[in-house]
Design a protein around this motif. Sequence first.
Motif, PDB file in Angstrom:
ATOM      1  N   THR A   1      41.425  51.236  31.370  1.00 44.59           N
ATOM      2  CA  THR A   1      39.894  50.422  31.634  1.00 44.59           C
ATOM      3  C   THR A   1      38.893  51.032  30.229  1.00 44.59           C
ATOM      4  OG1 THR A   1      40.591  49.994  33.976  1.00 44.59           O
ATOM      5  CG2 THR A   1      38.193  50.109  33.283  1.00 44.59           C
TER       6      THR A   1
ATOM      7  N   VAL B   1      34.884  45.514  40.735  1.00 40.42           N
ATOM      8  CA  VAL B   1      34.361  45.203  39.945  1.00 40.42           C
ATOM      9  C   VAL B   1      33.532  45.815  39.724  1.00 40.42           C
ATOM     10  CG1 VAL B   1      32.734  43.321  39.744  1.00 40.42           C
ATOM     11  CG2 VAL B   1      34.281  42.833  40.621  1.00 40.42           C
TER      12      VAL B   1
ATOM     13  N   THR C   1      44.382  40.747  45.524  1.00 37.51           N
ATOM     14  CA  THR C   1      43.071  40.643  45.925  1.00 37.51           C
ATOM     15  C   THR C   1      42.552  39.665  46.790  1.00 37.51           C
ATOM     16  OG1 THR C   1      43.611  40.823  43.208  1.00 37.51           O
ATOM     17  CG2 THR C   1      41.389  40.265  43.757  1.00 37.51           C
TER      18      THR C   1
ATOM     19  N   SER D   1      43.091  30.315  38.456  1.00 41.84           N
ATOM     20  CA  SER D   1      42.477  31.353  38.470  1.00 41.84           C
ATOM     21  C   SER D   1      43.128  32.508  38.853  1.00 41.84           C
ATOM     22  CB  SER D   1      41.257  31.056  39.634  1.00 41.84           C
ATOM     23  OG  SER D   1      42.032  30.867  40.436  1.00 41.84           O
TER      24      SER D   1
ATOM     25  N   VAL E   1      36.697  43.619  46.399  1.00 40.09           N
ATOM     26  CA  VAL E   1      36.868  43.418  45.608  1.00 40.09           C
ATOM     27  C   VAL E   1      35.806  43.368  44.615  1.00 40.09           C
ATOM     28  CG1 VAL E   1      37.125  41.298  44.012  1.00 40.09           C
ATOM     29  CG2 VAL E   1      39.028  41.437  46.394  1.00 40.09           C
TER      30      VAL E   1
ATOM     31  N   GLU F   1      37.646  42.244  27.209  1.00 42.08           N
ATOM     32  CA  GLU F   1      38.659  42.634  28.171  1.00 42.08           C
ATOM     33  C   GLU F   1      38.222  42.901  29.708  1.00 42.08           C
ATOM     34  OE1 GLU F   1      43.323  44.081  27.176  1.00 42.08           O
ATOM     35  OE2 GLU F   1      41.690  44.120  26.339  1.00 42.08           O
ATOM     36  N   VAL F   2      37.517  43.839  29.976  1.00 46.89           N
ATOM     37  CA  VAL F   2      36.588  44.451  31.550  1.00 46.89           C
ATOM     38  C   VAL F   2      36.364  43.471  31.689  1.00 46.89           C
ATOM     39  CG1 VAL F   2      35.642  45.645  32.875  1.00 46.89           C
ATOM     40  CG2 VAL F   2      36.668  47.106  30.925  1.00 46.89           C
ATOM     41  N   GLU F   3      35.635  42.486  31.187  1.00 44.58           N
ATOM     42  CA  GLU F   3      34.446  41.390  31.917  1.00 44.58           C
ATOM     43  C   GLU F   3      34.617  40.172  32.008  1.00 44.58           C
ATOM     44  OE1 GLU F   3      31.075  41.038  33.350  1.00 44.58           O
ATOM     45  OE2 GLU F   3      31.536  43.366  32.845  1.00 44.58           O
ATOM     46  N   ASP F   4      36.385  40.293  31.059  1.00 46.58           N
ATOM     47  CA  ASP F   4      37.549  38.713  31.846  1.00 46.58           C
ATOM     48  C   ASP F   4      37.649  39.792  33.259  1.00 46.58           C
ATOM     49  OD1 ASP F   4      37.009  38.121  29.147  1.00 46.58           O
ATOM     50  OD2 ASP F   4      39.109  38.133  28.505  1.00 46.58           O
ATOM     51  N   LEU F   5      38.779  40.750  33.138  1.00 44.62           N
ATOM     52  CA  LEU F   5      39.177  41.072  34.674  1.00 44.62           C
ATOM     53  C   LEU F   5      37.824  41.031  35.772  1.00 44.62           C
ATOM     54  CD1 LEU F   5      40.804  41.943  35.364  1.00 44.62           C
ATOM     55  CD2 LEU F   5      40.856  44.239  35.035  1.00 44.62           C
ATOM     56  N   VAL F   6      36.652  41.175  35.752  1.00 43.41           N
ATOM     57  CA  VAL F   6      35.995  41.076  36.228  1.00 43.41           C
ATOM     58  C   VAL F   6      35.015  40.032  36.817  1.00 43.41           C
ATOM     59  CG1 VAL F   6      33.223  41.346  36.945  1.00 43.41           C
ATOM     60  CG2 VAL F   6      34.226  43.549  35.848  1.00 43.41           C
TER      61      VAL F   6
ATOM     62  N   LEU G   1      45.964  39.012  33.505  1.00 44.45           N
ATOM     63  CA  LEU G   1      45.344  39.954  33.005  1.00 44.45           C
ATOM     64  C   LEU G   1      46.073  41.105  33.418  1.00 44.45           C
ATOM     65  CD1 LEU G   1      41.660  38.996  33.192  1.00 44.45           C
ATOM     66  CD2 LEU G   1      42.537  39.434  31.309  1.00 44.45           C
TER      67      LEU G   1
ATOM     68  N   LYS H   1      33.771  51.180  32.514  1.00 39.73           N
ATOM     69  CA  LYS H   1      33.339  51.127  31.526  1.00 39.73           C
ATOM     70  C   LYS H   1      32.124  50.959  30.464  1.00 39.73           C
ATOM     71  CE  LYS H   1      35.275  49.432  28.300  1.00 39.73           C
ATOM     72  NZ  LYS H   1      35.979  49.824  27.843  1.00 39.73           N
TER      73      LYS H   1
ATOM     74  N   ALA I   1      37.373  37.038  36.664  1.00 35.59           N
ATOM     75  CA  ALA I   1      38.809  36.528  36.778  1.00 35.59           C
ATOM     76  C   ALA I   1      39.113  37.213  38.766  1.00 35.59           C
ATOM     77  CB  ALA I   1      40.129  37.256  36.454  1.00 35.59           C
ATOM     78  N   LEU I   2      38.805  38.221  38.569  1.00 35.61           N
ATOM     79  CA  LEU I   2      38.688  38.825  40.089  1.00 35.61           C
ATOM     80  C   LEU I   2      37.797  38.210  41.233  1.00 35.61           C
ATOM     81  CD1 LEU I   2      38.888  43.316  39.043  1.00 35.61           C
ATOM     82  CD2 LEU I   2      40.475  41.882  40.735  1.00 35.61           C
ATOM     83  N   ARG I   3      36.226  37.787  40.865  1.00 33.60           N
ATOM     84  CA  ARG I   3      36.122  36.811  41.518  1.00 33.60           C
ATOM     85  C   ARG I   3      35.976  35.595  42.002  1.00 33.60           C
ATOM     86  NH1 ARG I   3      30.406  39.730  38.989  1.00 33.60           N
ATOM     87  NH2 ARG I   3      30.025  41.285  40.829  1.00 33.60           N
ATOM     88  N   ALA I   4      36.434  35.253  40.131  1.00 29.97           N
ATOM     89  CA  ALA I   4      37.059  33.384  40.522  1.00 29.97           C
ATOM     90  C   ALA I   4      38.030  33.198  41.256  1.00 29.97           C
ATOM     91  CB  ALA I   4      37.783  33.443  39.276  1.00 29.97           C
ATOM     92  N   VAL I   5      39.136  34.425  41.641  1.00 27.64           N
ATOM     93  CA  VAL I   5      40.588  34.150  42.636  1.00 27.64           C
ATOM     94  C   VAL I   5      40.345  34.860  43.702  1.00 27.64           C
ATOM     95  CG1 VAL I   5      42.509  36.054  43.384  1.00 27.64           C
ATOM     96  CG2 VAL I   5      42.489  35.064  41.628  1.00 27.64           C
TER      97      VAL I   5
ATOM     98  N   ALA J   1      40.370  49.985  26.773  1.00 29.79           N
ATOM     99  CA  ALA J   1      40.355  48.559  26.630  1.00 29.79           C
ATOM    100  C   ALA J   1      38.591  47.915  26.076  1.00 29.79           C
ATOM    101  CB  ALA J   1      40.008  47.717  27.955  1.00 29.79           C
ATOM    102  N   ALA J   2      38.439  46.894  25.554  1.00 29.31           N
ATOM    103  CA  ALA J   2      37.172  46.085  24.761  1.00 29.31           C
ATOM    104  C   ALA J   2      36.377  46.182  26.317  1.00 29.31           C
ATOM    105  CB  ALA J   2      37.848  45.148  24.209  1.00 29.31           C
ATOM    106  N   GLU J   3      34.987  46.150  26.119  1.00 29.74           N
ATOM    107  CA  GLU J   3      33.576  45.731  26.852  1.00 29.74           C
ATOM    108  C   GLU J   3      34.373  43.796  27.691  1.00 29.74           C
ATOM    109  OE1 GLU J   3      31.123  47.081  28.208  1.00 29.74           O
ATOM    110  OE2 GLU J   3      30.657  47.618  26.854  1.00 29.74           O
TER     111      GLU J   3
ATOM    112  N   LYS K   1      44.809  33.312  35.844  1.00 31.88           N
ATOM    113  CA  LYS K   1      44.409  33.913  34.877  1.00 31.88           C
ATOM    114  C   LYS K   1      44.852  35.804  34.794  1.00 31.88           C
ATOM    115  CE  LYS K   1      41.557  35.060  31.658  1.00 31.88           C
ATOM    116  NZ  LYS K   1      41.691  34.665  30.294  1.00 31.88           N
ATOM    117  N   LEU K   2      44.065  35.407  36.149  1.00 34.64           N
ATOM    118  CA  LEU K   2      44.212  37.045  36.728  1.00 34.64           C
ATOM    119  C   LEU K   2      45.501  37.836  36.628  1.00 34.64           C
ATOM    120  CD1 LEU K   2      42.493  39.969  37.896  1.00 34.64           C
ATOM    121  CD2 LEU K   2      43.084  38.201  40.772  1.00 34.64           C
TER     122      LEU K   2
END
Lengths: 197, 197
Positions: free
Chosen positions: A29, B41, B29, B3, B37, A36-41, B10, B48, A43-47, A32-34, B6-7
Amino acid sequence: MKSLDKLISLFRRFPGVGPKQAERFAIYTVKAAEGEVEDLVEALRAVKSLVKYCAECWNYSEGGRCSVCSDTARDRSIICVVEHPQDVAAIEKTKTFAGVYHVLHGAISPTEGITPGAIKLKELSDRVKASNGILKELIIATNPDAEGEAMAIYLTRLLSKYVPKITRIAYGVPLGGDIDYLDEITLGYALKGRVKI
Amino acid sequence: MKSLDKLISLFRRFPGVGPKQAERFAIYTVKAAEGEVEDLVEALRAVKSLVKYCAECWNYSEGGRCSVCSDTARDRSIICVVEHPQDVAAIEKTKTFAGVYHVLHGAISPTEGITPGAIKLKELSDRVKASNGILKELIIATNPDAEGEAMAIYLTRLLSKYVPKITRIAYGVPLGGDIDYLDEITLGYALKGRVKI
């Protein structure tokens, strides 16, 4: 470092993750690029916000009904009972099953404290009883371990009055396996279950 | 489910995570409490934004200097060179080292395309050269594999003019290991490095 330790402790809660792997995830983490971490954040919230239970089979679904249950081409006369959502994905990959599913979300286990009420058992029972003659077969595809076997016996006793046929997936030698490395119980089943070629 | 897929994709990028484990993480998750979760986040974002390099040893740190470098009781005459931040944590746990560290963030590897410029090598060289006689010993604690060994030889050639003593951590039998399961090279080193009891 407090922030890193906190993240490591949260990764430790992931299934099968030990202290070393949690540490590697945290370091990943940091590196990882900034974005990428935001993508993960995201995706976690979307799920977390989108994924719910399918109203019919209790698999995970983003809508009210999962893709299998909302497919009118699927055969509603056969329900395949599995323990976990991952099992549905595994069976779908075989492309040999055209029926629908019921996901129990576990198997009864006195040692792990999983009671009948903790899984989607009543939901299955209600669904079978409400099937009004449409249902012809219940395939029990719980895991071939102690809990899964007990579950198969339990379900058979509970539901045999309400459905004409209850079947269990076949036991046998897995493809690619070495016969001399196989346990004698599986091999015994493979012999008993032999089919004409 | 988009979703969930995607997760999973990642989580697949995490070190050492295969398709099955990524799937289990995603399911974890879905099952986790909302608050858990959100904790994750928050921890991801905190790491980061807060974790940076220590200005002195290049370990990760939340402030300008890491906890080791900002501790005035540490002995600045000994620098222990390691490949990764995790190695610092491992050595700190032994409670046998009172010096400071230098984290290279890797080892030169032509096969993996890790060039001298890709790691904190010039930073070490500059640090050693700028030590003005304070530095007495450089302990090379890179991994005991091909790249780590090559790194030890490379560092010795590069820096022996600037520091009175360059040492390498001892090779030998790991505690709890079975001698007859140990490779012959390690065992050979253990014999050559034997100490009087």
